[in-house]
Write an enzyme that holds these catalytic residues in place. Structure first.
Site: not given
Ligand code: ARG
Length: 462
Positions: A113, A158-159, A280, A286, A293, A325
């Site tokens: 994390n 403008t517009h 085209s 074309k 675009e 994730q």
């Molecule tokens: N691949 C995960 C992400 O992108 C990593 C974290 C996973 N953590 C967990 N507690 N399962 O967030």
């Protein structure tokens, strides 16, 4: 075999279901974080040794193992296995397979994390520099394009109706201004995200004596995220980054839209080199501005990423949730899209020419000098609202006879207002009008020349 290379994981029994493996993996798209992941891991291990949590020889084994893995991924000899779920696990498993027990110590005091939150910040910080350098190139191309056009006229709108005469340079420089703010906005985003989540662990930090300042410094962060829960659970910087990309896309799409229109037979204001046009499959004549675009169209894709990112964050319970994730999908998509748009727009700018003579030849239409005529009356003491009315009647008169204001006789002028004298003709015609622009930042040649000088200095120093 139990979960591959995860014999350490004892809570779950049996093999993970193949359906689940496919569904939860992010390795297919987060492997591009590998350099940052390795850099973060080496910084973490170096902190662990400084804090005497691992030994110097363990640190050496970890650091050199990680560097080797980095080279293998670079050389594309590294074998990715989606059972590892993500780049963090892929690298850690490879490290353990390579160096054994010391490898098992790398994840001490760390969670994926805080690891992923760190990686994405490192990636984004670097990517912002890339985007900024591409913005700079586009700005330079626009300034270069503007330079020969400080005296060439075009109508402003403008517009989407003809408004006042301007010089082409001023028109082009308007985009340089917009891009300047996009550049600054990305810089602000970078400054805000530049804090280290590392050491926040899964959510609440660690009971081990981690020193978060050491890793923050090693990774060139401007400090640490002060709150571990916030550090692992918010991705506001991802939303901000995609917003910056989206607004940049909005600016590019407006230039694209203008030039699509300007390249039409109806306008014929400019020509995009054949190398950047398409044809085209059916209509042989074309010459299509598909590139522009697509710049316009891809801006819609950018907005989609922004909406996805904001929705991802909405109402998540505090702390890390796996929803997060998905952040990388939208962040990478937005970044790749806007980067491609910047690159191609710069190329189009380098390969487009304004049909200055054609534009000039049609500047007489649309009463572009009407506002300047009203201002002539103001200089002769007529209140602006009365002047507006007088010029409005004169334009209506001209329209009936298919004339320009310049074609009216002095008698016709004076029949509408006694304030008008012979010198009125010096205020009429688009050429005279642009020469007469007085106010700072106006779209005349003097102002454009000054802006070009200013930009050349500013952009060269960057
Ligand atoms: N691949 C995960 C992400 O992108 C990593 C974290 C996973 N953590 C967990 N507690 N399962 O967030």
């Amino acid at each position: 075999m139990l979960h591959k290379d995860r014999s350490w994981e004892k809570r779950l029994s049996g093999e993970p279901d193949p359906l689940m493996i496919d569904f939860v993996e992010s390795l297919s798209y987060d492997r591009r974080l590998y350099q940052h992941d390795i850099r973060g891991s080496i910084a973490h291990a170096s902190m662990l040794v400084q804090q005497k949590i691992i030994t110097p020889s363990e640190y050496e084994a970890i650091a050199s193992g990680l560097r080797e893995i980095g080279k293998e991924i670079e050389a594309e000899t590294f074998v990715f296995d989606k059972k590892d779920e993500d780049i963090h696990m892929a690298i850690e498993s490879a490290l353990i397979a390579k160096i054994g027990t010391p490898g098992e110590k790398l994840h001490t005091g760390r969670s994926r994390n805080d690891q992923v939150a760190t990686d994405i910040r490192l990636w984004m910080r670097a990517q912002i520099l890339t985007l900024q350098s591409k913005i700079l190139l586009l700005q330079k191309a626009l300034v270069q394009m503007a330079e020969p056009h400080v005296d060439h006229l075009m109508p402003s709108y403008t517009h989407f109706q003809r408004a006042q005469p301007i010089v082409i340079a001023a028109y082009l420089l308007s985009f340089v201004e917009q891009l300047e703010r996009d550049h600054a906005r990305l810089g602000d985003c970078s400054a805000r995200l530049n804090r280290s989540p590392l050491g926040s662990g899964a959510v609440a930090g660690s009971t081990l004596p981690l020193n978060r300042r050491i890793t923050a410094q090693a990774l060139d962060f401007q400090g640490i995220c002060d709150n571990s829960i916030d550090a692992v659970s918010d991705r506001d910087f991802c939303a901000e980054f995609i917003f910056c990309c989206s607004l940049l896309g909005a600016h590019l799409s407006r230039l694209a839209e203008d030039w699509i229109i300007y390249a039409s037979t109806e306008f014929s204001f400019l020509a995009i080199d054949d190398r950047f046009c398409t044809s085209s499959s059916m209509m042989p004549q074309k010459r299509n501005p598909d590139v522009l675009e697509l710049v316009r169209g891809k801006t819609g894709t950018l907005y989609g990423s922004l909406m996805a990112m904001l929705t991802l964050l909405k109402a998540q319970p505090s702390g890390y949730n796996r929803d997060l994730q998905e952040d990388k999908i939208h962040v990478f998509a937005a970044s790749d899209t806007v980067e491609a748009c910047l690159t191609i727009t710069e190329a189009v700018v380098q390969n487009t020419t304004f049909n200055t003579e054609h534009i000039a030849a049609n500047m007489d239409r649309g009463y572009l000098d009407a506002t300047a005529l009203a201002e002539y009356l103001v200089r002769r003491g007529v209140p602006f609202r009365s002047a507006h009315g007088i010029v409005g009647s004169l334009v209506a008169l001209c329209e009936q006879n298919d004339q320009r204001l310049l074609d009216l006789t002095l008698e016709q002028f004076q029949a509408c207002s006694e304030a008008i004298e012979e010198d009125v003709y010096q205020s009429l015609g688009p050429d005279k009008v642009v020469q007469g622009y007085e106010s700072e930042g106006a779209a005349g040649p003097r102002q454009a020349r000054a802006q070009i000088e200013g930009w050349k200095k500013r952009l060269a120093e960057r």
